[in-house]
Scaffold this motif. Sequence first.
Motif, PDB file in Angstrom:
ATOM      1  N   ILE A 140      52.143  66.965  60.241  1.00 44.61           N
ATOM      2  CA  ILE A 140      52.365  67.687  61.488  1.00 44.61           C
ATOM      3  C   ILE A 140      51.237  67.371  62.454  1.00 44.61           C
ATOM      4  CG2 ILE A 140      52.535  69.968  62.563  1.00 44.61           C
ATOM      5  CD1 ILE A 140      53.677  70.973  59.877  1.00 44.61           C
ATOM      6  N   THR A 141      51.589  66.932  63.660  1.00 47.89           N
ATOM      7  CA  THR A 141      50.600  66.684  64.695  1.00 47.89           C
ATOM      8  C   THR A 141      50.974  67.492  65.932  1.00 47.89           C
ATOM      9  OG1 THR A 141      51.787  64.757  65.557  1.00 47.89           O
ATOM     10  CG2 THR A 141      50.128  64.354  63.867  1.00 47.89           C
ATOM     11  N   SER A 142      49.968  68.005  66.625  1.00 52.96           N
ATOM     12  CA  SER A 142      50.227  68.781  67.826  1.00 52.96           C
ATOM     13  C   SER A 142      48.925  69.027  68.562  1.00 52.96           C
ATOM     14  CB  SER A 142      50.870  70.132  67.468  1.00 52.96           C
ATOM     15  OG  SER A 142      51.066  70.924  68.623  1.00 52.96           O
ATOM     16  N   ALA A 143      49.019  69.125  69.882  1.00 52.21           N
ATOM     17  CA  ALA A 143      47.863  69.513  70.697  1.00 52.21           C
ATOM     18  C   ALA A 143      47.741  71.036  70.752  1.00 52.21           C
ATOM     19  CB  ALA A 143      48.005  68.953  72.109  1.00 52.21           C
ATOM     20  N   HIS A 144      48.733  71.740  70.221  1.00 53.86           N
ATOM     21  CA  HIS A 144      48.756  73.198  70.256  1.00 53.86           C
ATOM     22  C   HIS A 144      48.054  73.752  69.022  1.00 53.86           C
ATOM     23  CE1 HIS A 144      50.144  77.278  70.784  1.00 53.86           C
ATOM     24  NE2 HIS A 144      50.747  76.944  71.907  1.00 53.86           N
ATOM     25  N   THR A 145      47.121  74.662  69.223  1.00 53.15           N
ATOM     26  CA  THR A 145      46.317  75.178  68.103  1.00 53.15           C
ATOM     27  C   THR A 145      47.137  75.962  67.085  1.00 53.15           C
ATOM     28  OG1 THR A 145      45.771  77.150  69.411  1.00 53.15           O
ATOM     29  CG2 THR A 145      44.216  75.310  69.499  1.00 53.15           C
ATOM     30  N   ALA A 146      48.289  76.479  67.477  1.00 51.27           N
ATOM     31  CA  ALA A 146      49.103  77.260  66.536  1.00 51.27           C
ATOM     32  C   ALA A 146      49.546  76.433  65.341  1.00 51.27           C
ATOM     33  CB  ALA A 146      50.327  77.833  67.254  1.00 51.27           C
ATOM     34  N   PHE A 147      49.645  75.109  65.522  1.00 50.44           N
ATOM     35  CA  PHE A 147      50.143  74.247  64.462  1.00 50.44           C
ATOM     36  C   PHE A 147      49.030  73.488  63.740  1.00 50.44           C
ATOM     37  CE2 PHE A 147      53.414  74.397  67.878  1.00 50.44           C
ATOM     38  CZ  PHE A 147      54.357  75.160  67.197  1.00 50.44           C
ATOM     39  N   ASN A 148      47.784  73.774  64.112  1.00 46.10           N
ATOM     40  CA  ASN A 148      46.658  73.092  63.476  1.00 46.10           C
ATOM     41  C   ASN A 148      46.563  73.441  61.994  1.00 46.10           C
ATOM     42  OD1 ASN A 148      46.005  71.955  65.887  1.00 46.10           O
ATOM     43  ND2 ASN A 148      44.158  73.167  66.249  1.00 46.10           N
ATOM     44  N   ASP A 149      46.153  72.476  61.196  1.00 42.91           N
ATOM     45  CA  ASP A 149      45.852  72.669  59.774  1.00 42.91           C
ATOM     46  C   ASP A 149      47.075  72.992  58.914  1.00 42.91           C
ATOM     47  OD1 ASP A 149      43.098  72.258  60.233  1.00 42.91           O
ATOM     48  OD2 ASP A 149      42.865  74.356  60.832  1.00 42.91           O
ATOM     49  N   LEU A 150      48.263  72.739  59.425  1.00 41.59           N
ATOM     50  CA  LEU A 150      49.462  72.973  58.626  1.00 41.59           C
ATOM     51  C   LEU A 150      49.921  71.680  57.973  1.00 41.59           C
ATOM     52  CD1 LEU A 150      51.562  75.364  60.898  1.00 41.59           C
ATOM     53  CD2 LEU A 150      50.078  75.960  58.974  1.00 41.59           C
ATOM     54  N   GLY A 151      50.412  71.803  56.749  1.00 44.56           N
ATOM     55  CA  GLY A 151      50.993  70.680  56.041  1.00 44.56           C
ATOM     56  C   GLY A 151      52.483  70.901  55.865  1.00 44.56           C
ATOM     57  N   VAL A 152      53.215  69.827  55.558  1.00 48.21           N
ATOM     58  CA  VAL A 152      54.650  69.938  55.362  1.00 48.21           C
ATOM     59  C   VAL A 152      55.091  68.985  54.260  1.00 48.21           C
ATOM     60  CG1 VAL A 152      55.167  68.218  57.165  1.00 48.21           C
ATOM     61  CG2 VAL A 152      56.906  69.913  56.513  1.00 48.21           C
ATOM     62  N   SER A 153      56.022  69.439  53.464  1.00 50.17           N
ATOM     63  CA  SER A 153      56.653  68.603  52.444  1.00 50.17           C
ATOM     64  C   SER A 153      58.149  68.625  52.699  1.00 50.17           C
ATOM     65  CB  SER A 153      56.341  69.136  51.038  1.00 50.17           C
ATOM     66  OG  SER A 153      56.934  68.323  50.045  1.00 50.17           O
ATOM     67  N   ILE A 154      58.789  67.458  52.662  1.00 51.18           N
ATOM     68  CA  ILE A 154      60.203  67.331  53.017  1.00 51.18           C
ATOM     69  C   ILE A 154      60.973  66.694  51.863  1.00 51.18           C
ATOM     70  CG2 ILE A 154      61.856  66.220  54.595  1.00 51.18           C
ATOM     71  CD1 ILE A 154      59.734  66.314  56.759  1.00 51.18           C
ATOM     72  N   THR A 155      62.185  67.147  51.658  1.00 53.18           N
ATOM     73  CA  THR A 155      63.061  66.531  50.666  1.00 53.18           C
ATOM     74  C   THR A 155      64.492  66.526  51.193  1.00 53.18           C
ATOM     75  OG1 THR A 155      63.840  66.633  48.367  1.00 53.18           O
ATOM     76  CG2 THR A 155      63.459  68.732  49.468  1.00 53.18           C
ATOM     77  N   HIS A 156      65.261  65.522  50.790  1.00 52.67           N
ATOM     78  CA  HIS A 156      66.683  65.511  51.125  1.00 52.67           C
ATOM     79  C   HIS A 156      67.444  64.818  50.007  1.00 52.67           C
ATOM     80  CE1 HIS A 156      65.313  61.625  52.647  1.00 52.67           C
ATOM     81  NE2 HIS A 156      64.609  62.253  53.559  1.00 52.67           N
ATOM     82  N   SER A 157      68.630  65.353  49.730  1.00 55.80           N
ATOM     83  CA  SER A 157      69.510  64.791  48.712  1.00 55.80           C
ATOM     84  C   SER A 157      70.904  64.698  49.318  1.00 55.80           C
ATOM     85  CB  SER A 157      69.514  65.684  47.466  1.00 55.80           C
ATOM     86  OG  SER A 157      70.096  66.951  47.767  1.00 55.80           O
TER      87      SER A 157
END
Length: 256
Positions: free
Chosen positions: A109-126
């Motif tokens: 996750i990338t963003s110039a907005h501080t609300a999204f700072n330091d968040l990670g994400v894991s994605i899966t699809h089947s």
Amino acid sequence: MTNPDAISIQSLVLTRNKASGSFASDTLLRATLAIIDLDCLIPATCNNLVASLLNETEITRINKFTHAKRQQSFTFGRLAAKLALSHHCPGHNPRQAQVDNGVFDQPVITSAHTAFNDLGVSITHSGHYAAALVFHRAHPMGIDIDLPTTDDANLILADLKPAITEMLAGLHLGTQARAGLIWVARESIGKTLTTGMMTPLAIYAPSSIEMQDGIFVVQYENFAQYRTLIWPGIKGWLGLTLPRETTLSLSDFRWK
């Protein structure tokens, strides 16, 4: 929201024993899981989600795919990520954040907005689901949903050490279920470690597989700091890897 049967968003309640280490911030101990049932998702809902959740850069990237199947899987995965992100950061526009790829092709996750700072994400699809898990990067996690075909199941099980085969035999599962369990465990911890399937699969060997309250709990020979919780499902098995000393409240968790 239209088409509600297709979308499930859940806030995960996490706790850690304060005596288990220096990490003691309750504000970081939360995660959000978004699951899209692709069998229920109608095109109109998908189009509305793309318009409301994805930004221009993400939409441009989608349009560059030449293969329809790859385009769809990318789109569904990004939508799940943005659904989880919007729920995790209420009141903030998810279009202000972008789900990019890191050097190992892992979602970031990338963003110039501080609300999204330091968040990670894991994605899966089947074939049946797309899902994403949003969490704080200080508390790494990973997710996978899959159910191997019969042919794939035989290949997965043939590759296992005798000790692991014996563990699985003790669970009294069918061939496809045993393969599904071991596969989502590998995938979810691989995503947590940012190694994916680029590492020899033997390194993800479980040290134990137990059934606890209807959930399979996998611990690992080489990664004792993690464990994976696995829920069986008719259309897919769900694996969620988290730090071993973290407890996930299961009272409100739902999986089909």
